[in-house]
Design an enzyme around this catalytic site. Sequence first.
Site, PDB file in Angstrom:
ATOM      1  N   CYS A   2       0.892  -1.106  -0.200  1.00 57.61           N
ATOM      2  CA  CYS A   2      -0.183  -0.131   0.119  1.00 57.61           C
ATOM      3  C   CYS A   2       0.847   1.376   0.040  1.00 57.61           C
ATOM      4  O   CYS A   2       1.965   1.233   0.781  1.00 57.61           O
ATOM      5  CB  CYS A   2      -0.869   0.226   1.307  1.00 57.61           C
ATOM      6  N   ARG A  27       3.982  -0.509  -4.831  1.00 61.39           N
ATOM      7  CA  ARG A  27       3.643  -1.002  -3.407  1.00 61.39           C
ATOM      8  C   ARG A  27       2.198  -1.708  -3.391  1.00 61.39           C
ATOM      9  O   ARG A  27       1.892  -2.463  -2.317  1.00 61.39           O
ATOM     10  CB  ARG A  27       3.450   0.221  -2.379  1.00 61.39           C
ATOM     11  N   TRP A  74      -2.845  -2.841  -1.824  1.00 63.22           N
ATOM     12  CA  TRP A  74      -2.540  -4.145  -1.985  1.00 63.22           C
ATOM     13  C   TRP A  74      -3.167  -4.716  -0.753  1.00 63.22           C
ATOM     14  O   TRP A  74      -3.029  -4.698   0.543  1.00 63.22           O
ATOM     15  CB  TRP A  74      -0.899  -4.432  -1.557  1.00 63.22           C
ATOM     16  N   ASN A 100      -1.794   2.085   5.721  1.00 64.12           N
ATOM     17  CA  ASN A 100      -0.899   0.698   5.327  1.00 64.12           C
ATOM     18  C   ASN A 100      -0.550   0.157   6.454  1.00 64.12           C
ATOM     19  O   ASN A 100       0.221   0.705   7.309  1.00 64.12           O
ATOM     20  CB  ASN A 100       0.394   1.505   4.496  1.00 64.12           C
ATOM     21  N   GLY A 101      -0.917  -1.229   6.614  1.00 66.10           N
ATOM     22  CA  GLY A 101      -0.556  -2.074   7.754  1.00 66.10           C
ATOM     23  C   GLY A 101      -1.699  -2.910   8.139  1.00 66.10           C
ATOM     24  O   GLY A 101      -2.664  -3.213   7.127  1.00 66.10           O
ATOM     25  N   GLU A 489      17.223 -18.134  -8.128  1.00 64.57           N
ATOM     26  CA  GLU A 489      16.884 -16.834  -8.279  1.00 64.57           C
ATOM     27  C   GLU A 489      16.457 -16.657  -9.733  1.00 64.57           C
ATOM     28  O   GLU A 489      15.283 -16.114 -10.198  1.00 64.57           O
ATOM     29  CB  GLU A 489      17.900 -15.899  -8.236  1.00 64.57           C
ATOM     30  N   LYS A 493      12.414 -15.593 -10.669  1.00 64.71           N
ATOM     31  CA  LYS A 493      12.311 -14.335 -11.588  1.00 64.71           C
ATOM     32  C   LYS A 493      11.096 -14.794 -12.791  1.00 64.71           C
ATOM     33  O   LYS A 493      10.455 -14.121 -13.010  1.00 64.71           O
ATOM     34  CB  LYS A 493      13.692 -14.034 -12.508  1.00 64.71           C
ATOM     35  N   GLU A 496       7.831 -15.308 -10.915  1.00 65.58           N
ATOM     36  CA  GLU A 496       7.176 -14.125 -10.534  1.00 65.58           C
ATOM     37  C   GLU A 496       6.575 -13.209 -11.722  1.00 65.58           C
ATOM     38  O   GLU A 496       5.288 -12.742 -11.424  1.00 65.58           O
ATOM     39  CB  GLU A 496       7.582 -13.500  -9.434  1.00 65.58           C
ATOM     40  N   HIS A 512      18.038 -37.171  -7.210  1.00 67.45           N
ATOM     41  CA  HIS A 512      17.248 -37.485  -6.030  1.00 67.45           C
ATOM     42  C   HIS A 512      15.706 -37.055  -6.004  1.00 67.45           C
ATOM     43  O   HIS A 512      15.193 -37.079  -4.883  1.00 67.45           O
ATOM     44  CB  HIS A 512      17.935 -37.104  -4.769  1.00 67.45           C
ATOM     45  N   LYS A 611       6.046  -4.654  -4.463  1.00 67.98           N
ATOM     46  CA  LYS A 611       7.589  -4.551  -4.216  1.00 67.98           C
ATOM     47  C   LYS A 611       7.977  -4.528  -2.905  1.00 67.98           C
ATOM     48  O   LYS A 611       8.779  -5.246  -2.790  1.00 67.98           O
ATOM     49  CB  LYS A 611       7.801  -3.078  -5.033  1.00 67.98           C
TER      50      LYS A 611
HETATM   51  C1  AGP Z   1      12.162 -10.035  -5.960  1.00 70.61           C
HETATM   52  O1  AGP Z   1      12.168  -9.968  -7.268  1.00 70.61           O
HETATM   53  C2  AGP Z   1      10.887 -10.159  -5.180  1.00 70.61           C
HETATM   54  N1  AGP Z   1       9.808  -9.213  -5.824  1.00 70.61           N
HETATM   55  C3  AGP Z   1      10.998 -10.304  -3.577  1.00 70.61           C
HETATM   56  O2  AGP Z   1      11.178 -11.617  -3.465  1.00 70.61           O
HETATM   57  C4  AGP Z   1      11.920  -9.350  -2.728  1.00 70.61           C
HETATM   58  O3  AGP Z   1      13.238  -9.711  -3.186  1.00 70.61           O
HETATM   59  C5  AGP Z   1      11.645  -9.625  -1.455  1.00 70.61           C
HETATM   60  O4  AGP Z   1      10.356  -9.233  -1.222  1.00 70.61           O
HETATM   61  C6  AGP Z   1      12.586  -8.680  -0.627  1.00 70.61           C
HETATM   62  O5  AGP Z   1      12.414  -7.428  -0.620  1.00 70.61           O
HETATM   63  P1  AGP Z   1      13.629  -6.362  -0.300  1.00 70.61           P
HETATM   64  O6  AGP Z   1      14.869  -6.774  -0.831  1.00 70.61           O
HETATM   65  O7  AGP Z   1      13.038  -5.067  -0.457  1.00 70.61           O
HETATM   66  O8  AGP Z   1      13.568  -6.696   1.363  1.00 70.61           O
END
Ligand code: AGP
Length: 616
Positions: A2, A27, A74, A100-101, A489, A493, A496, A512, A611
């Site tokens: 948010c 956000r 969000w 926000n929260g 990673e 990527k 997501e 395994h 984000k």
């Molecule tokens: C990364 O592509 C993600 N969107 C997510 O995993 C992110 O890295 C994670 O939420 C941590 O965020 P930060 O680095 O701002 O703490």
Amino acid sequence: MCGIVGYVGKHAASSILVEGLKHLEYRGYDSSGIALAEGNGIEVIKKTGRVAVLAGLAQKHASKASMGISHTRWATHGGVTDENAHPHLSWDSKIALVHNGVIENYKALRTFLEGEGATFRSQTDSEVLANLIAYYYNLDETAQNGNRLVCAVRQSLIHVEGTYGIAVICADLPNEIVGARKGSPLCIGVGHGENLIASDVAAFVGRTQNVVYLDDGQIVHLSREDFSITTIAEETVSPVINQIDWKIEEAELGSYKHFMEKEIFEQPQALENAMRGRFSDDESTAKFGGLNLDAREWRQVDRIVFCGCGTAWHACLVAEYLIERFSRIPVEVEYASEFRYRNAPLDKNALFFVVSQSGETIDTLEALREAQRKGFRVLGITNGVGSTIARESDGGVYQHSGPEIGVASTKAFTSQLLISGMLGLYLGRMRDLSFGDGREMVKAFKSLPGLISQILDQADQIKAIAERYAEFQDFLFLGRQSMFPIALEGALKLKEISYIHAEGYPAAEMKHGPIALISEQCPSVVLSPHGDTLKKVMSNIEETRARKGRVIAITSAGKDFPDSAADDIIRIPTAHSCIMPILSTIPLQLLAYYIACKRGCDVDKPRNLAKSVTVE
Ligand code: AGP
């Protein structure tokens, strides 16, 4: 999650708020809304959908109000509906609030307020807070107008359990905004004849470079001309005005189609920035200004614990490989979200690092606080200058990656890997790493911008490969040693931003279990750098292809990896092992990006994600 923006000044608030929200959309992007202080009360415009939808509605409304608050959501409590969108008005339409929260005790508060005659329009926890503030505001009719709103907010927050960043306006007070925070970020943009409040400086950096970061438990009272900060316990706070060190243009798309694309291509510069001024004069080690530990204190550290979430957690795993290899200090990696609750036994001389691009991830912040509570020193690696993690840690390293807007982290990740490698060098040189080996590492780090540019030059070729694989529904990503977190990673990527199911595995673990998934329908991306394990990884590729699984290999092995060894090969430069995780990441980012584009996905705003994750 948010985003909040509030404005009080001389100009029409509506367009300033909408513009601010556009920069906070990362956000949350379920719905958005604004509340404007019109002469005859508060006007609320809110709608599900992106900020662009709100922008259209706000333009039609053509308000001249010079004060207002706004929000991009969000969803946590209550579905994605117009009623649940913020701002929320109190039942008597006197108070408007954005939040926000999470208000954890909202049910009990709602029952109390209903008993007092309040009515509710939404299913959110936030509306409860709007009504609670109105309840206290109406009780305290004798107080001075301005202070009356501050008092009502303070009284309400005493009864709230949970987290909040809020901005509140009142129909009686067309020149005042009250904000408060606990657990969710909030900062003030100090302008000339105008003031702003927002979740992140990105919302107002186009209007002012002056920022005051609020701490937990603080309440701010803003007017056009002035602002003052107190605590919930009624102490006065002397504000510190900081300067934002980047300009609004850096947070704009320019000629790129997506922020993710822009940020991938910015990596040579981002890494240059992360290295600037951080090597010793004799170029045999790294140096960091803000770690706040002298050499003797470092010698006493016998274990390092790294904590982070998501991509930052992957960076922590790479840090484990690099720091252990070059400094021989044992490193442990914890999911920040688990650390706080699992009460891990910890060595007396352990040192903590928390890693977070935003510096606001609540799980990482709580891990930091938990470690400090137990008496440990915690250092932060973050891109968020002035963020809560930066302010609460005992020292640390800024990434200087510039604003990262795309939800999928790219340049922040490679900067975290670089800083981890440089820490490995720095700590290694305090122990057994020789002068010559140190110099080789410095040379390697310095070569990164050029080597990354060489890989980026292959973007068209990588795009062609990506487009051939865009229809698959399952992928495996495989790598050994420090390439294993890179495989994780790569898988993250892809999933997501393209919604393809993908799993990362240590290449040798494939036999395994995951080998059962291999078929014509499940391709693998295999990280195959030069070095000790190349032959083993090549055997894994053979095993995969023998089962009709297609393989995209990313290799630096030159002639040792013939063209016939995989279905598609992306060749990257051969370099020092300390930078191979970074070089190997670039093709994975491009593959994920081009696959998502081919599938028509909303790359910068993938479904269900935000984000900055500021709720547990
Ligand atoms: C990364 O592509 C993600 N969107 C997510 O995993 C992110 O890295 C994670 O939420 C941590 O965020 P930060 O680095 O701002 O703490």
